[in-house]
Design a protein around this motif. Sequence first.
Motif, PDB file in Angstrom:
ATOM      1  N   GLN A 166       4.463 -18.031  -7.985  1.00  0.00           N
ATOM      2  CA  GLN A 166       4.817 -18.324  -9.604  1.00  0.00           C
ATOM      3  C   GLN A 166       3.927 -19.250  -9.977  1.00  0.00           C
TER       4      GLN A 166
ATOM      5  N   ASP B 116       5.713 -23.108  -5.550  1.00  0.00           N
ATOM      6  CA  ASP B 116       5.842 -21.648  -5.577  1.00  0.00           C
ATOM      7  C   ASP B 116       4.628 -20.976  -5.767  1.00  0.00           C
TER       8      ASP B 116
ATOM      9  N   THR C 145       3.781 -22.197  -9.710  1.00  0.00           N
ATOM     10  CA  THR C 145       4.442 -23.275 -10.405  1.00  0.00           C
ATOM     11  C   THR C 145       4.921 -24.361  -9.315  1.00  0.00           C
TER      12      THR C 145
END
Length: 129
Positions: A75, A72, A77
């Motif tokens: 994010q 992501d 992440t």
Amino acid sequence: AQLVESGGGLVQTGGSLRLSCAGSGRTFSDNAMAWFRQAPGKARWLVGAISRNGDRTFYTESVKGRFSISRDKAQNTVYLQMISLKPEDTAVYYCAAARADRGYSLSYVPRTRDEYEYWGQGTQVTVSS
């Protein structure tokens, strides 16, 4: 800049876990990313990796069909979804970000340790039989 893993723990055979790797201090959205693992007394091996643009992935043979890497970018992440866990999956799992100075194409998936520059501290995954 650092990578911080979370989501490890103790699970029974056949169980599932989802590991997360959050980047901080800089964006890793333009880096290929990977998960490695290291069992006691053994070398650190690549488990799965994802390309810079996310359209290509690689998995080591022993986890194909059971593990899934995703990212992501918003994010900062990366995730590793693990299902049907086995005792032999027990290890410390490390998140890594590939080197950004080698001009990798957007779809290239680095597969060797020396292609990765940033490393997290690791999260323990233990699968009981």
